[in-house]
Enzyme design. Structure first.
Site, PDB file in Angstrom:
ATOM      1  N   ASP A 118       0.666  -1.273  -0.028  1.00 15.55           N
ATOM      2  CA  ASP A 118      -0.038  -0.120  -0.020  1.00 15.55           C
ATOM      3  C   ASP A 118       0.753   1.328   0.058  1.00 15.55           C
ATOM      4  OD1 ASP A 118      -2.097  -1.851   0.218  1.00 15.55           O
ATOM      5  OD2 ASP A 118      -3.232  -0.514   1.491  1.00 15.55           O
TER       6      ASP A 118
ATOM      7  N   LYS B 248       0.820  -6.490   1.984  1.00 15.01           N
ATOM      8  CA  LYS B 248       0.069  -5.395   1.906  1.00 15.01           C
ATOM      9  C   LYS B 248       0.318  -4.373   3.120  1.00 15.01           C
ATOM     10  CE  LYS B 248      -4.613  -3.780   1.373  1.00 15.01           C
ATOM     11  NZ  LYS B 248      -4.620  -2.910   0.128  1.00 15.01           N
TER      12      LYS B 248
ATOM     13  N   HIS C 235      -4.787  -9.395   2.904  1.00 18.70           N
ATOM     14  CA  HIS C 235      -3.832  -9.542   4.262  1.00 18.70           C
ATOM     15  C   HIS C 235      -4.426  -9.782   5.611  1.00 18.70           C
ATOM     16  CE1 HIS C 235      -4.155  -5.096   5.422  1.00 18.70           C
ATOM     17  NE2 HIS C 235      -5.198  -5.456   4.551  1.00 18.70           N
ATOM     18  N   ARG C 236      -5.414  -9.437   6.109  1.00 18.76           N
ATOM     19  CA  ARG C 236      -6.030  -9.492   7.317  1.00 18.76           C
ATOM     20  C   ARG C 236      -6.666 -11.145   7.532  1.00 18.76           C
ATOM     21  NH1 ARG C 236      -4.310  -5.351   9.745  1.00 18.76           N
ATOM     22  NH2 ARG C 236      -4.356  -3.448   8.769  1.00 18.76           N
TER      23      ARG C 236
ATOM     24  N   GLU D 193     -10.974  -5.294   1.231  1.00 17.56           N
ATOM     25  CA  GLU D 193     -10.244  -6.056   0.221  1.00 17.56           C
ATOM     26  C   GLU D 193     -10.951  -7.300  -0.265  1.00 17.56           C
ATOM     27  OE1 GLU D 193      -7.267  -3.812   2.517  1.00 17.56           O
ATOM     28  OE2 GLU D 193      -8.967  -4.539   2.760  1.00 17.56           O
TER      29      GLU D 193
ATOM     30  N   ASN E  28      -4.501  -2.467  -4.895  1.00 22.96           N
ATOM     31  CA  ASN E  28      -5.618  -2.519  -4.022  1.00 22.96           C
ATOM     32  C   ASN E  28      -5.761  -1.734  -2.707  1.00 22.96           C
ATOM     33  OD1 ASN E  28      -8.164  -3.747  -3.417  1.00 22.96           O
ATOM     34  ND2 ASN E  28      -7.431  -5.609  -2.557  1.00 22.96           N
TER      35      ASN E  28
END
Length: 646
Positions: free
Chosen positions: A52, A415, A389-390, A345, A95
């Site tokens: 990011d 990310k 990512h999370r 996302e 993204n």
């Protein structure tokens, strides 16, 4: 899927240690944009290194902003005093919502011609409410594809108007982008929020960062914001980025589930990030939390947690972590007011529900809530991450449930936290395994069983699994070269080890597993790839606290490659034949010494030459030759080597 596209996490037993957090994604990209728009030069320190922030850095440089890397996550940004030097650019923003939304607003009031695009998922994330708000003050923003969604094209426009309205119930990034862009307009503009404003803590971050750069916003509750004209961004000279509070949630949760204490450094009680309040949610679940100005620590006396019913509007990103923590809580956990998850996302409510069910949880999902009831026992599962990512990071916590958890496409953590899995490993302790491999009749089974007894660990005789499968095949009339049928049978049979007793589908079995015919049958079916794959999960299931001692041919190389101790136990063929001869005689069974030696030599040749999991000393395994040792001496050798690890 190649091995580079997933990571297998072993069952975890405890968590302990300290983690220094990477910089906050939300603060990093806000600070970069404000430093670029400010008058003067800003040194940004502790910036998050991630996909990011890379997209934001690339975009700002394409817009003519001078940015110099100083090393150690520090950058020198020469501001453009509110006027981007480049007036025509095509920006790809991946993204990165924290780059796309604020840049859209800033460029809409910058009198240039710009195109903004991203990955396919970014083109599915709504941006219509932001575009509608910007058009109210005259901005010329057009859709290049579907109405209401990126990609976008921006043209120079005559800006006018002193009031605009924006929806607050979709994404707080819309309001953030507008507020950060309005000082560039030059006159006073009021922003009215329509509907309830979600993710309020992120707006607080925005207001705090704007003030650091010299612009104050008058806030009237959460429904009206006034940005007065005549203000401009001015460099604060040096600014430090706080650690990422959302990323802190995974480690604090590890401390709660794995007893801890686990400490995170980089955020604390003075943090401007709302996600630090994740610690309050853990406290409600029974976790002990302590805090300093720049650190938070979590621990749980007995690892037991209780379910909660929580409005998560104040911790929208960190609340995902609670969804996995709920697997370890007594009762049903409900997370409410999380509608923003659906436009992140991925659709995080749907994704979380799908993956939690794979682990055995009972899940109910609604438009803005998720309700989770934990299973009696967490199941091994392959977790899909949806390029989010999370998802990858929070589901790593499921490995505390005694199951093997595979995270597909783990590199998506780049990310926000490229080294997440390395950091996670530094504060977690997997259930230890002692892997003892060796050739037939080497005594590895007897040694392994006695080591397990001495250490109070569980025991796995992997060779017995193959002998049991061969025996079950005999009962069911399945021939030993019918690979598919054997693999299907392997998945169905129930196997238990209780001390020296072995049970197959509820029936105790004994000496029939120790015959030469049984060993030969096991060796034959062990060469079948589908059979080995089918029995792999059964072997993994034996890995339970406080630890496991496993013996076989590929325990250290294939089944438990992360074993704490790897032993390759062997002896000369003559010594092994003599031991087998004595065992058979003691049981009153007939035995022929030359025939036993010939059989052992033939099995050694077959086992070392087979194409699937050939018998060999695994990398990192220590050799233990027991030709001249008795059982007690061999056992002591293994125990000494294990205790030497600590």
């Amino acid at each position: 899927m190649s091995q580079t596209e997933f990571i297998n996490l072993p069952p975890l037993m405890s968590a302990l240690g300290t983690v220094r957090l990477p910089g906050s994604k939300s603060i990093s990209n806000r600070v970069l944009l404000l430093a670029a728009l400010a008058q003067g030069t800003t040194e940004v320190r502790d910036l998050l290194h991630s996909d990011d922030t890379e997209r934001m850095l690339e975009a700002l440089q394409m817009l003519g902003v001078q940015i110099e890397s100083l090393g150690d996550n520090a950058y020198r940004v020469t501001g453009c005093a509110g006027v981007f030097p480049v007036k025509e650019a095509n920006l790809f923003l991946g993204n990165a919502g924290t780059a796309f939304r604020p840049l859209t607003a800033a460029l809409a009031v910058s009198q240039g011609h710009y195109q903004l695009s991203g990955v396919p998922r970014m083109h599915e994330r709504p941006i219509g409410d932001l575009v509608d708000a910007l058009r109210q003050i005259g901005a010329d923003v057009r859709y290049q594809g579907n109405q209401g969604f990126p990609p976008l094209e921006i043209f120079p426009a005559q800006l006018a108007g002193d009031v605009l309205q924006v929806r607050g119930d979709v994404s707080s990034q819309f309001l953030t982008g507008i507020l950060m862009a309005l000082p560039l307009v030059g006159h006073t503009v009021s922003v009215e929020v329509v509907g309830e404003l979600i993710s309020k803590p992120y707006i607080e971050i925005t207001l705090a960062m704007m003030e650091r750069f010299g612009v104050k916003v008058e806030r009237m509750g959460w429904q009206r914001f006034v940005v007065f004209g005549g203000q401009r961004y001015v460099s604060p000279k040096t600014i430090y980025v706080e650690g990422d509070a959302s990323s802190a949630s995974y480690f604090l949760a590890a401390g709660a589930i794995g007893k801890g204490p686990v400490r995170v450094e980089g955020v604390g009680q003075t943090s401007v990030q709302g996600d630090v309040r994740f610690a309050e949610a853990l406290e409600k679940m029974g976790t002990s939390i302590t805090m300093g100005d720049n650190w938070i620590e979590a621990s749980t006396l007995d690892g037991r947690l209780k379910a909660i019913d929580l409005d998560c509007n104040h911790i929208p990103d960190a609340a995902m972590t609670l969804g996995v923590v709920a697997l370890f809580a007594d009762g049903t956990t409900t997370l409410r007011n999380i509608a923003s998850w659906r436009v992140k996302e991925t659709d995080r409510i749907a994704a979380m529900a799908t993956e939690l069910r794979k682990l055995g949880a009972t899940v109910e999902e609604g438009a803005d809530y998720i309700r989770i009831t934990p299973p009696v026992r967490i199941s091994s599962a392959a977790i899909d991450t949806y390029d989010d990512h999370r998802m990858a990071m929070c589901f790593s916590l499921a490995s505390f449930g005694g199951a093997i958890v595979r995270i597909n496409h783990p590199k998506c953590v780049a990310k926000t936290f490229p080294d997440y899995f390395k950091a996670f490993a530094t504060v977690t302790n997997s259930i230890p395994v002692i892997a003892i491999d060796g050739p037939s009749a080497s005594g590895k089974g007897t040694v392994a069983q006695r080591v397990a007894t001495a250490l109070g660990m569980h025991y796995l005789d992997s060779g017995a699994l193959y002998r049991l499968l061969a025996l079950a095949a005999q009962f069911k009339g399945v021939v030993l070269d019918a690979e598919d049928a054997l693999a299907e049978l392997a998945a169905k049979i129930d196997i238990r080890f209780e001390g020296s007793d072995i049970w197959l589908d509820g029936v105790r079995v004994g000496d029939e597993l120790r015959t030469e015919e049984s060993g030969a049958a096991a060796s034959k079916i062990a060469a079948l790839p589908k059979v080995r794959a089918a029995l792999l999960d059964k072997q993994h299931a034996f890995r339970q606290a406080p630890g496991l001692v496993a013996d076989g041919r590929d325990m250290a190389s294939v089944v438990f490659p992360d074993s704490a101790l790897k032993i390759f136990l062997t002896a000369s063929a003559e010594a092994r034949a003599e031991r087998r001869y004595k065992q058979l005689k003691e049981k009153g069974l007939g035995a022929n010494m030359p025939a036993l030696l010939q059989d052992i030599q033939a099995r050694d040749e077959r086992d070392t030459q087979r194409s699937v999991a050939p018998l060999q000393q695994a990398q990192g395994a220590s050799l233990l030759d027991t030709t001249s040792l008795n059982i007690e001496q061999a056992v002591q050798q293994v125990l000494d080597r294990y205790h030497a690890l600590s």
